[in-house]
Every structure is written in structure tokens, then in C-alpha cells.
Design a protein around this motif. Structure first.
Motif, PDB file in Angstrom:
ATOM      1  N   ILE A   8       0.858  -1.177   0.000  1.00  0.00           N
ATOM      2  CA  ILE A   8       0.000   0.000   0.000  1.00  0.00           C
ATOM      3  C   ILE A   8       0.895   1.228   0.000  1.00  0.00           C
ATOM      4  O   ILE A   8       1.856   1.304   0.767  1.00  0.00           O
ATOM      5  N   VAL A   9       0.598   2.184  -0.883  1.00  0.00           N
ATOM      6  CA  VAL A   9       1.400   3.403  -1.028  1.00  0.00           C
ATOM      7  C   VAL A   9       0.613   4.582  -0.484  1.00  0.00           C
ATOM      8  O   VAL A   9      -0.541   4.806  -0.880  1.00  0.00           O
ATOM      9  N   ALA A  10       1.222   5.359   0.411  1.00  0.00           N
ATOM     10  CA  ALA A  10       0.548   6.517   1.007  1.00  0.00           C
ATOM     11  C   ALA A  10       1.427   7.755   0.880  1.00  0.00           C
ATOM     12  O   ALA A  10       2.543   7.789   1.394  1.00  0.00           O
ATOM     13  N   ARG A  17       2.821   9.329  -5.750  1.00  0.00           N
ATOM     14  CA  ARG A  17       2.145   8.025  -5.820  1.00  0.00           C
ATOM     15  C   ARG A  17       2.248   7.436  -7.222  1.00  0.00           C
ATOM     16  O   ARG A  17       2.490   6.235  -7.389  1.00  0.00           O
ATOM     17  N   ALA A  18       2.071   8.281  -8.240  1.00  0.00           N
ATOM     18  CA  ALA A  18       2.162   7.799  -9.619  1.00  0.00           C
ATOM     19  C   ALA A  18       3.566   7.309  -9.925  1.00  0.00           C
ATOM     20  O   ALA A  18       3.746   6.278 -10.593  1.00  0.00           O
ATOM     21  N   GLY A  19       4.573   8.030  -9.437  1.00  0.00           N
ATOM     22  CA  GLY A  19       5.949   7.616  -9.670  1.00  0.00           C
ATOM     23  C   GLY A  19       6.274   6.301  -8.992  1.00  0.00           C
ATOM     24  O   GLY A  19       6.934   5.434  -9.582  1.00  0.00           O
ATOM     25  N   VAL A  20       5.809   6.140  -7.767  1.00  0.00           N
ATOM     26  CA  VAL A  20       6.049   4.883  -7.052  1.00  0.00           C
ATOM     27  C   VAL A  20       5.324   3.742  -7.746  1.00  0.00           C
ATOM     28  O   VAL A  20       5.883   2.651  -7.940  1.00  0.00           O
ATOM     29  N   SER A  22       4.503   3.509 -10.882  1.00  0.00           N
ATOM     30  CA  SER A  22       5.196   3.195 -12.128  1.00  0.00           C
ATOM     31  C   SER A  22       6.463   2.393 -11.873  1.00  0.00           C
ATOM     32  O   SER A  22       6.761   1.422 -12.585  1.00  0.00           O
ATOM     33  N   LEU A  23       7.203   2.793 -10.844  1.00  0.00           N
ATOM     34  CA  LEU A  23       8.439   2.081 -10.508  1.00  0.00           C
ATOM     35  C   LEU A  23       8.139   0.641 -10.110  1.00  0.00           C
ATOM     36  O   LEU A  23       8.802  -0.293 -10.576  1.00  0.00           O
ATOM     37  N   LEU A  24       7.126   0.454  -9.288  1.00  0.00           N
ATOM     38  CA  LEU A  24       6.834  -0.886  -8.793  1.00  0.00           C
ATOM     39  C   LEU A  24       6.170  -1.770  -9.841  1.00  0.00           C
ATOM     40  O   LEU A  24       6.219  -2.998  -9.741  1.00  0.00           O
ATOM     41  N   SER A  25       5.560  -1.152 -10.851  1.00  0.00           N
ATOM     42  CA  SER A  25       4.915  -1.951 -11.896  1.00  0.00           C
ATOM     43  C   SER A  25       5.923  -2.770 -12.687  1.00  0.00           C
ATOM     44  O   SER A  25       5.563  -3.773 -13.315  1.00  0.00           O
ATOM     45  N   ALA A  26       7.185  -2.351 -12.643  1.00  0.00           N
ATOM     46  CA  ALA A  26       8.227  -3.085 -13.367  1.00  0.00           C
ATOM     47  C   ALA A  26       8.764  -4.262 -12.561  1.00  0.00           C
ATOM     48  O   ALA A  26       9.589  -5.025 -13.062  1.00  0.00           O
ATOM     49  N   ALA A  27       8.310  -4.404 -11.321  1.00  0.00           N
ATOM     50  CA  ALA A  27       8.774  -5.500 -10.468  1.00  0.00           C
ATOM     51  C   ALA A  27       7.688  -6.570 -10.406  1.00  0.00           C
ATOM     52  O   ALA A  27       6.641  -6.361  -9.778  1.00  0.00           O
ATOM     53  N   PRO A  28       7.879  -7.715 -11.028  1.00  0.00           N
ATOM     54  CA  PRO A  28       6.825  -8.732 -11.100  1.00  0.00           C
ATOM     55  C   PRO A  28       6.442  -9.314  -9.744  1.00  0.00           C
ATOM     56  O   PRO A  28       5.346  -9.867  -9.593  1.00  0.00           O
ATOM     57  N   HIS A  29       7.293  -9.188  -8.755  1.00  0.00           N
ATOM     58  CA  HIS A  29       7.017  -9.777  -7.447  1.00  0.00           C
ATOM     59  C   HIS A  29       6.380  -8.779  -6.477  1.00  0.00           C
ATOM     60  O   HIS A  29       6.179  -9.095  -5.306  1.00  0.00           O
ATOM     61  N   VAL A  32       0.840  -3.500  -6.038  1.00  0.00           N
ATOM     62  CA  VAL A  32       0.256  -2.379  -5.300  1.00  0.00           C
ATOM     63  C   VAL A  32      -1.239  -2.648  -5.137  1.00  0.00           C
ATOM     64  O   VAL A  32      -1.979  -2.674  -6.113  1.00  0.00           O
ATOM     65  N   VAL A  33      -1.671  -2.841  -3.907  1.00  0.00           N
ATOM     66  CA  VAL A  33      -3.071  -3.196  -3.653  1.00  0.00           C
ATOM     67  C   VAL A  33      -3.907  -2.001  -3.210  1.00  0.00           C
ATOM     68  O   VAL A  33      -5.137  -2.114  -3.078  1.00  0.00           O
ATOM     69  N   GLY A  34      -3.266  -0.848  -3.008  1.00  0.00           N
ATOM     70  CA  GLY A  34      -4.025   0.333  -2.619  1.00  0.00           C
ATOM     71  C   GLY A  34      -3.152   1.570  -2.532  1.00  0.00           C
ATOM     72  O   GLY A  34      -1.934   1.470  -2.378  1.00  0.00           O
ATOM     73  N   GLU A  35      -3.780   2.743  -2.675  1.00  0.00           N
ATOM     74  CA  GLU A  35      -3.089   4.022  -2.567  1.00  0.00           C
ATOM     75  C   GLU A  35      -3.906   4.949  -1.674  1.00  0.00           C
ATOM     76  O   GLU A  35      -5.130   4.948  -1.714  1.00  0.00           O
TER      77      GLU A  35
END
Length: 214
Positions: A8-10, A17-20, A22-29, A32-35
Motif C-alpha cells: 500500500i502506497v501513502a 504516488r504515480a511515480g512509485v 510506475s516504478l513498482l509496476s516493473a517488479a513482477p514480485h 500495489v493493492v491500494g493508494e
């Protein structure tokens, strides 16, 4: 790491939030379940979704009129079991960073280090290993090792008085508002500063600005 880490990103800035995300979307493991844009939304998300790691800024609109996420994070970390917490912040006050580690924060990432450090912090936190980004590490190295703050044990009244003082109220004004003596308010204000590792009014103002109180 092969298991999916639910995050969860806060942060109160949508661009962060968008930058985080985007960064995490490249990590398959990592998933992000909520913001959340404030601590009330973060608290609600934690009630709705199971997550392994919370990535949270400090200076956000808070629950009950507070101006930062410290109180909520402290409550989360007192529960058992609880998600790991990665603080993503521009705060560089050494005593504040030490205090965050003291209350159980797993990793601290300075926003200037975020692109190259956030995934490392998540993996370390999920694995139960404390982790600091470069700027955070250097800030901590500047701290006096003999002076250890006790951020986790501020009473609700001490925190209330600290916030009122940081917002510009005088000791006498706080005393009138809370129907207490000026001596009592002054004592509780000094106690709050000591627990936060703040030795001067200048450090108080700097801390209050860093965590979003002013």
C-alpha cells in the motif's frame, strides 16, 4: 524473492504516488493493492486489504486533525502481526530518523534516493532486514550516539501540545485553551521535545516543518 509482496502506497502528492506505482509496476514480485492520499484513507485501506508492506510519507493530512502519519504508523507497528513499514520521506533530521527506527519502521528511503532504492527497501523490509537509503544513512551517521530519542512514547497530550506550539500558539495560550496551568504546559512541551530529541527552538521548528506540521 519469488512470493508476491502486497504493497500500500501513502503520500499526499499524486505525482509521488504515480511515480512509485510506475516504478513498482516493473517488479513482477510486487503488487500495489491500494493508494492513500492521507492517513484516514490509509487507515481505511488497512482495514480493507491485507498487505505485506506499507510505503508511507510522514507529512500527510492526518487522522483527527493531525498533520502527519507518525501516530497512525506507531499504532500499526504496535499490533501483532503487522505489515512492515517503509518510510519514504524528505525528512533528514537525524533524531527523527532514529526515532522512526525505534518505533519499528523497517526501512527509510530518502526521496532523493527513491528510484534506485525503493525496491531494495521493500525487499529488505519484507524479509525482516532493516534498511536505509544513502541520504538517510548519512543523516543518521551525523547523530550524536549518546542522544537517543523516544518518539514512540509521546503521550497524546504531549503530542497535542507540541502541535499547538508548532502552529504558533504561546504556552499561555495553550494553557488557556486546555484549561491547564502554564507551568504544566511548559513541562509537557519540554518533555515532548526531549522525547523527540530536539534541543532548541530552531530544531523544533525544523522538525515541525519536515513532518508537515507547519
Amino acid at each position: 524473492m519469488t512470493a508476491t509482496v502486497r504493497v500500500i502506497v501513502a503520500d499526499d502528492h499524486s505525482s509521488v504516488r504515480a511515480g512509485v506505482r510506475s516504478l513498482l509496476s516493473a517488479a513482477p514480485h510486487v503488487s500495489v493493492v491500494g493508494e492513500a492520499a492521507d492517513t484516514q484513507s490509509l487507515a481505511e485501506l488497512l482495514d480493507q486489504y491485507h498487505c505485506d508492506v506499507i510505503i508511507s510519507d510522514l507529512g500527510m493530512p492526518g487522522v483527527g486533525g493531525e498533520s502527519n502519519a507518525i501516530s497512525l504508523l506507531r499504532r500499526v507497528l504496535r499490533e501483532s502481526p503487522h505489515p512492515r513499514v517503509v518510510v519514504l520521506t524528505m525528512v533528514h533530521h537525524a533524531h527523527t530518523l532514529v526515532g522512526l527506527l525505534h518505533i519499528g519502521v523497517s526501512a527509510i528511503v530518502d526521496k532523493r534516493d527513491a528510484p534506485g532504492s525503493l525496491l531494495c527497501a521493500i525487499e529488505a523490509a519484507a524479509g525482516g532486514t532493516p534498511w536505509l537509503s544513502g541520504y538517510a544513512q548519512r543523516a543518521l551517521e551525523s547523530a550524536d550516539p549518546s542522544s537517543r530519542p523516544r518518539l514512540g512514547v509521546l503521550s497524546p497530550r504531549e503530542w497535542e501540545i507540541f502541535q499547538m506550539y508548532a502552529h504558533g500558539m504561546t504556552i499561555d495560550g495553550i494553557a488557556r485553551a486546555l484549561d491547564r496551568s502554564s507551568k504544566t504546559i511548559s513541562t509537557q512541551k519540554r518533555s515532548a521535545m526531549r522525547k523527540l530529541g530536539l534541543a532548541s527552538e530552531a530544531e523544533l521548528a525544523d522538525y515541525a516543518q519536515q513532518v508537515g506540521l507547519i
